[in-house]
Design an enzyme around this catalytic site. Structure first.
Site, PDB file in Angstrom:
ATOM      1  N   HIS A   1      -3.835  -5.341  -0.323  1.00 36.19           N
ATOM      2  CA  HIS A   1      -3.495  -5.883   0.991  1.00 36.19           C
ATOM      3  C   HIS A   1      -3.473  -7.412   0.988  1.00 36.19           C
ATOM      4  CE1 HIS A   1      -3.489  -2.047   3.065  1.00 36.19           C
ATOM      5  NE2 HIS A   1      -4.437  -1.714   2.205  1.00 36.19           N
TER       6      HIS A   1
ATOM      7  N   GLU B   1      -2.244  -9.308   3.089  1.00 31.39           N
ATOM      8  CA  GLU B   1      -2.338  -9.834   4.451  1.00 31.39           C
ATOM      9  C   GLU B   1      -3.767  -9.895   4.977  1.00 31.39           C
ATOM     10  OE1 GLU B   1      -3.009  -5.619   5.106  1.00 31.39           O
ATOM     11  OE2 GLU B   1      -1.679  -6.684   3.758  1.00 31.39           O
TER      12      GLU B   1
ATOM     13  N   CYS C   1       0.827  -1.201   0.000  1.00 28.22           N
ATOM     14  CA  CYS C   1       0.000   0.000   0.000  1.00 28.22           C
ATOM     15  C   CYS C   1       0.867   1.259   0.000  1.00 28.22           C
ATOM     16  CB  CYS C   1      -0.993  -0.041   1.152  1.00 28.22           C
ATOM     17  SG  CYS C   1      -2.351   1.137   0.976  1.00 28.22           S
TER      18      CYS C   1
END
Length: 172
Positions: free
Chosen positions: A158, A160, A73
């Site tokens: 993202h 994760e 990001c």
């Protein structure tokens, strides 16, 4: 701005993580670490000038100090700036759980969670060793970059995230 799940994903894979503030002198400690991770965070990436300057030192380190660099990001945007590129404000940003992203290496499309208002202007990296790694299928904006010969790569989305698609968890 770093999410706790980033730390969990790194630790789950055996990494020992040292969390430092945005203005930390990364290059000074480069020899004592196995890699550098640049997290997400809020705001205009051009305001983090000290971080960009430190990242320039890291990516231009001599071969004996070179370490892998992974950014997510805001980390994508900061590494893009350190690589000599620029960023741009998106008209609406890319937000939500189901943003389609194309992997330029494989042609695969991933469903990704996102929350950002800025993007790397990958046209500014043309003619360099930095290449677009991911592209947003909706608006064509940059979703990640990679270096052709050094272990540096990023994702604007993202990987994760656990609240939605996990198509890109392999990046860890």
């Amino acid at each position: 701005g770093m999410k706790h799940n980033i730390i969990r994903e790194l630790v789950k894979r055996g990494a020992e993580v040292k969390v430092v503030p945005w203005d930390h002198e990364l290059y000074a400690e480069l020899s004592s670490h196995d890699g550098v991770f640049i997290s997400n965070g809020p705001g205009d990436p051009t305001m983090a000038k000290k971080t960009v300057e430190e990242l320039k030192k890291v990516i231009n380190a001599p071969p004996e100090l070179m370490k892998p660099v992974f950014g997510i990001c805001l980390g994508n945007q900061l590494l893009g700036l350190a690589a000599g590129g620029s960023t741009k404000k998106l008209p609406f940003g890319n937000r939500g759980q189901n943003q389609p992203v194309i992997n330029t290496l494989t042609g695969e499309c991933y469903i990704t969670p996102q929350n950002h208002g800025y993007a790397v202007d990958d046209s500014k990296l043309e003619g360099t060793e930095w290449k677009t790694m991911f592209t947003n299928a909706n608006d064509g904006s940059n979703e990640g970059i990679r270096h052709e010969s050094k272990p540096f790569f990023t994702a604007q989305f993202h990987p994760e995230a656990q609240g939605g698609p996990t198509d890109t968890a392999f990046m860890f």
